[in-house]
Design a protein around this motif. Structure first.
Motif, PDB file in Angstrom:
ATOM      1  N   SER A  49     -60.958 -34.785   0.684  1.00  0.00           N
ATOM      2  CA  SER A  49     -62.348 -34.359   0.517  1.00  0.00           C
ATOM      3  C   SER A  49     -63.125 -35.500  -0.124  1.00  0.00           C
ATOM      4  N   LEU A  50     -64.275 -35.824   0.473  1.00  0.00           N
ATOM      5  CA  LEU A  50     -65.127 -36.903  -0.011  1.00  0.00           C
ATOM      6  C   LEU A  50     -66.484 -36.344  -0.404  1.00  0.00           C
ATOM      7  N   GLN A  51     -67.006 -36.771  -1.551  1.00  0.00           N
ATOM      8  CA  GLN A  51     -68.376 -36.446  -1.934  1.00  0.00           C
ATOM      9  C   GLN A  51     -69.184 -37.730  -1.992  1.00  0.00           C
ATOM     10  N   ASP A  52     -70.518 -37.599  -1.972  1.00  0.00           N
ATOM     11  CA  ASP A  52     -71.361 -38.775  -1.739  1.00  0.00           C
ATOM     12  C   ASP A  52     -71.723 -39.549  -3.000  1.00  0.00           C
ATOM     13  N   SER A  53     -71.237 -39.136  -4.160  1.00  0.00           N
ATOM     14  CA  SER A  53     -71.543 -39.861  -5.385  1.00  0.00           C
ATOM     15  C   SER A  53     -70.454 -39.565  -6.405  1.00  0.00           C
ATOM     16  N   ARG A  54     -70.248 -40.488  -7.340  1.00  0.00           N
ATOM     17  CA  ARG A  54     -69.244 -40.266  -8.378  1.00  0.00           C
ATOM     18  C   ARG A  54     -69.689 -39.175  -9.349  1.00  0.00           C
ATOM     19  N   GLU A  55     -70.973 -38.965  -9.483  1.00  0.00           N
ATOM     20  CA  GLU A  55     -71.496 -37.887 -10.315  1.00  0.00           C
ATOM     21  C   GLU A  55     -72.750 -37.327  -9.660  1.00  0.00           C
ATOM     22  N   ASN A  56     -73.021 -36.068  -9.929  1.00  0.00           N
ATOM     23  CA  ASN A  56     -74.169 -35.367  -9.339  1.00  0.00           C
ATOM     24  C   ASN A  56     -74.239 -35.536  -7.824  1.00  0.00           C
ATOM     25  N   PRO A  57     -73.159 -35.236  -7.097  1.00  0.00           N
ATOM     26  CA  PRO A  57     -73.204 -35.366  -5.634  1.00  0.00           C
ATOM     27  C   PRO A  57     -74.132 -34.332  -5.016  1.00  0.00           C
ATOM     28  N   THR A  58     -74.605 -34.644  -3.825  1.00  0.00           N
ATOM     29  CA  THR A  58     -75.457 -33.705  -3.095  1.00  0.00           C
ATOM     30  C   THR A  58     -74.754 -33.091  -1.896  1.00  0.00           C
ATOM     31  N   LYS A  59     -73.716 -33.773  -1.373  1.00  0.00           N
ATOM     32  CA  LYS A  59     -72.989 -33.267  -0.214  1.00  0.00           C
ATOM     33  C   LYS A  59     -71.532 -33.731  -0.273  1.00  0.00           C
ATOM     34  N   GLY A  60     -70.683 -33.003   0.435  1.00  0.00           N
ATOM     35  CA  GLY A  60     -69.287 -33.389   0.583  1.00  0.00           C
ATOM     36  C   GLY A  60     -68.821 -33.091   1.994  1.00  0.00           C
ATOM     37  N   ILE A  61     -67.723 -33.697   2.382  1.00  0.00           N
ATOM     38  CA  ILE A  61     -67.188 -33.506   3.729  1.00  0.00           C
ATOM     39  C   ILE A  61     -65.674 -33.647   3.674  1.00  0.00           C
ATOM     40  N   GLN A  62     -64.994 -33.045   4.628  1.00  0.00           N
ATOM     41  CA  GLN A  62     -63.530 -33.045   4.681  1.00  0.00           C
ATOM     42  C   GLN A  62     -63.081 -33.965   5.802  1.00  0.00           C
ATOM     43  N   VAL A  63     -62.091 -34.817   5.548  1.00  0.00           N
ATOM     44  CA  VAL A  63     -61.551 -35.735   6.543  1.00  0.00           C
ATOM     45  C   VAL A  63     -60.128 -35.303   6.854  1.00  0.00           C
ATOM     46  N   GLU A  64     -59.871 -34.934   8.119  1.00  0.00           N
ATOM     47  CA  GLU A  64     -58.576 -34.410   8.547  1.00  0.00           C
ATOM     48  C   GLU A  64     -57.737 -35.543   9.125  1.00  0.00           C
ATOM     49  N   LEU A  65     -56.564 -35.798   8.538  1.00  0.00           N
ATOM     50  CA  LEU A  65     -55.708 -36.919   8.935  1.00  0.00           C
ATOM     51  C   LEU A  65     -54.269 -36.442   9.086  1.00  0.00           C
ATOM     52  N   ASN A  66     -53.640 -36.776  10.199  1.00  0.00           N
ATOM     53  CA  ASN A  66     -52.247 -36.399  10.420  1.00  0.00           C
ATOM     54  C   ASN A  66     -51.327 -37.401   9.723  1.00  0.00           C
ATOM     55  N   LYS A  67     -51.390 -37.387   8.406  1.00  0.00           N
ATOM     56  CA  LYS A  67     -50.645 -38.332   7.591  1.00  0.00           C
ATOM     57  C   LYS A  67     -50.384 -37.688   6.236  1.00  0.00           C
ATOM     58  N   VAL A  68     -49.168 -37.858   5.709  1.00  0.00           N
ATOM     59  CA  VAL A  68     -48.812 -37.285   4.422  1.00  0.00           C
ATOM     60  C   VAL A  68     -48.879 -38.339   3.327  1.00  0.00           C
ATOM     61  N   SER A  69     -48.759 -37.896   2.088  1.00  0.00           N
ATOM     62  CA  SER A  69     -48.813 -38.789   0.915  1.00  0.00           C
ATOM     63  C   SER A  69     -50.074 -39.646   0.932  1.00  0.00           C
ATOM     64  N   LEU A  70     -51.181 -39.014   1.233  1.00  0.00           N
ATOM     65  CA  LEU A  70     -52.457 -39.730   1.301  1.00  0.00           C
ATOM     66  C   LEU A  70     -52.874 -40.279  -0.060  1.00  0.00           C
ATOM     67  N   PHE A  71     -52.370 -39.669  -1.141  1.00  0.00           N
ATOM     68  CA  PHE A  71     -52.755 -40.124  -2.472  1.00  0.00           C
ATOM     69  C   PHE A  71     -52.325 -41.572  -2.730  1.00  0.00           C
ATOM     70  N   ASN A  72     -51.306 -42.052  -1.996  1.00  0.00           N
ATOM     71  CA  ASN A  72     -50.876 -43.439  -2.183  1.00  0.00           C
ATOM     72  C   ASN A  72     -51.932 -44.433  -1.739  1.00  0.00           C
ATOM     73  N   ASN A  73     -52.660 -44.106  -0.674  1.00  0.00           N
ATOM     74  CA  ASN A  73     -53.686 -44.999  -0.143  1.00  0.00           C
ATOM     75  C   ASN A  73     -55.089 -44.625  -0.590  1.00  0.00           C
ATOM     76  N   PHE A  74     -55.304 -43.330  -0.850  1.00  0.00           N
ATOM     77  CA  PHE A  74     -56.642 -42.852  -1.187  1.00  0.00           C
ATOM     78  C   PHE A  74     -56.576 -41.997  -2.452  1.00  0.00           C
ATOM     79  N   PRO A  75     -56.307 -42.587  -3.605  1.00  0.00           N
ATOM     80  CA  PRO A  75     -56.175 -41.811  -4.839  1.00  0.00           C
ATOM     81  C   PRO A  75     -57.514 -41.230  -5.287  1.00  0.00           C
ATOM     82  N   ILE A  76     -57.440 -40.247  -6.168  1.00  0.00           N
ATOM     83  CA  ILE A  76     -58.645 -39.605  -6.684  1.00  0.00           C
ATOM     84  C   ILE A  76     -59.594 -40.655  -7.268  1.00  0.00           C
ATOM     85  N   GLY A  77     -60.853 -40.564  -6.898  1.00  0.00           N
ATOM     86  CA  GLY A  77     -61.878 -41.452  -7.420  1.00  0.00           C
ATOM     87  C   GLY A  77     -62.122 -42.701  -6.607  1.00  0.00           C
ATOM     88  N   SER A  78     -61.248 -43.006  -5.645  1.00  0.00           N
ATOM     89  CA  SER A  78     -61.434 -44.229  -4.863  1.00  0.00           C
ATOM     90  C   SER A  78     -62.577 -44.069  -3.865  1.00  0.00           C
TER      91      SER A  78
END
Length: 454
Positions: free
Chosen positions: A85-114
């Motif tokens: 899940s991605l939001q458009d700002s680090r604080e006070n976001p206005t929108k978010g969107i979900q990215v569907e990927l056929n891949k596991v352990s996504l946190f290794n490449n896309f950790p929280i906050g990146s």
């Protein structure tokens, strides 16, 4: 000899590099990152381009279509799966969107906050059950993007700032806004409902809904995967704050945590008052299902609990995803004929009746021009409960002399708790127990859920 010397030198070099057994997470610079693409769309613009389409394919040719967002979800503990899940700002976001990927352990490449950039050319977007997504295709909607394509369309930016500031909401009502879907929020002043205390976050082998409530009785579903590391942990019994990702399933609002560190229930429990909507007075909900199938999750179990007449044909179906907790309900959506029909009658043998029970409760949502009536068979004979008008408040019923269907039902799409006072009664243990009856010549559109006894 030359080959032997070369191998020996390599071993010496390797040993000189490994000084100890510290295999900590590598610093940010060692993650694969890229500044190859230039962002030229916002998440809001991407959502606007998708519009109301369930499957919209972005142009494959022409200019690169790239948006960026900040990762707020994590699959590290197993509560998220093949999605970020991605939001458009680090604080006070206005929108978010979900990215569907056929891949596991996504946190290794896309950790929280990146910061992550997504190139949309040739892939798909759409709105599914109220949630905007991008990815591949699945059954005419947005599905997971094939693993082989992930690196071509999703890249982590070379930005080592991983700070995120969730927006804080007091209670539940104010967070229920479509703009908050797929954004990181903190709910203050919430607790798990009394009936779920002593339960774990998830039941084995199934994603499980647990219910959060605020002091006004407003509620939201917390969704927990049975694959989560914390699935078997007991729910905390206090109250406090919880941080997570907002979501929804059609009209049902849902909430996901990344780990139990998101849950800080370090305050005493509070009493729930009647806030006038959304199932206020939830502390009045009973603890035990009256009969097998009374939560309407397993329709076959419900039907097996009925007497020989079963469910009257054409009057009701299982409501999939329309239950009080975002699961299933009894959907009374038929039109009655010239007489007042028995919709169903529960066998006493299917019931579980605790000693000294004082109430039967159920949740009702929807509308009809006539009301409902219930027959309850006791050791002293049959008694009757008439719902009458049901609109903006919960309602406790006492016995009546006969069945009546006067009064309309209109709960304004909110759940209302209906309680049958059974104080001092001894309920039947053989033959019939509880029957629901409806008024004649009326179209009903009601959802009923969680028929319990306490």
């Amino acid at each position: 000899m030359k080959n032997i010397l070369t191998a020996f030198a390599a071993i010496l070099l390797l040993n000189s590099c490994v000084k100890d057994d510290d295999y900590a997470t590598p610093p940010f610079e060692q993650y694969i990152c890229s500044e190859e693409w230039t962002t030229n769309r916002t998440i809001s613009e991407v959502i606007a381009e998708i519009g109301s389409s369930s499957l919209y394919t972005f142009p494959a040719d022409g200019e690169e279509i790239v948006f960026e967002g900040y990762v707020i979800s994590s699959d590290e503990t197993g509560n998220f799966y093949k999605t970020i899940s991605l939001q458009d700002s680090r604080e006070n976001p206005t929108k978010g969107i979900q990215v569907e990927l056929n891949k596991v352990s996504l946190f290794n490449n896309f950790p929280i906050g990146s910061k992550v950039r997504v190139k949309l050319n040739g892939i798909n977007g759409g709105i599914t059950n109220g949630v905007y997504k991008v990815g591949g295709t699945y059954q005419g909607g947005v599905g997971q993007l094939a693993e082989i394509l992930v690196a071509d369309h999703v890249k982590r930016a070379c930005d080592d700032d991983t700070s995120l500031t969730p927006r804080v909401f007091q209670g539940i009502t104010s967070v229920l806004n479509n703009n908050n879907v797929n954004t990181l929020v903190t709910l203050e002043g919430v607790q798990f409902v009394q009936a779920e205390l002593g339960s774990t976050y998830s039941e084995p082998n199934q994603t499980t809904n647990r219910t959060l409530q605020d002091a006004e009785g407003n509620e939201i579903i917390l969704r927990n995967s049975s694959f989560a590391d914390f699935a078997g942990d007991l729910l905390p019994e206090g109250s406090g704050r919880i941080t997570g990702v907002m979501s929804k399933y059609n009209s049902t609002w849902q909430f996901y945590i990344r780990d139990t560190s998101d849950v800080q229930f370090d305050q005493p429990r509070f009493d729930v008052g009647d806030g006038g909507g959304g199932g206020g007075d939830n502390d009045q909900e009973a603890a035990n299902f009256l009969f097998n199938g009374a939560d309407f999750e397993n329709w076959a179990n419900f039907l097996a609990s009925l007497n020989q007449y079963g469910l009257t044909s054409g009057l009701a179906v299982q409501g999939i995803g329309t239950g009080r907790d975002g699961s299933n309900s009894f959907h009374f959506n038929g039109t009655t004929g010239d007489t007042n029909p028995y919709v169903f009658t529960v066998k006493a043998s299917a019931a579980t009746i605790p000693a000294n029970a004082t109430k039967i409760t159920m949740w009702i949502k929807g509308s009809s021009n006539k009301s409902l009536s219930f027959n309850l068979d006791t050791a002293a004979g049959r008694v009757y409960y008439n719902v009458g008008e049901l609109n903006s408040s919960n309602k406790t019923l006492t016995t009546s002399a006969n069945n009546q269907y006067t009064g309309a039902i209109n709960t304004n799409n909110e759940w209302r708790l209906v309680t049958l006072d059974i104080t001092g009664m001894t309920l039947n243990t053989a033959n019939d127990l509880l029957a629901m009856k409806a008024g004649s010549g009326t179209t009903y559109n009601l959802h009923i859920d969680n028929i319990k006894i306490d």
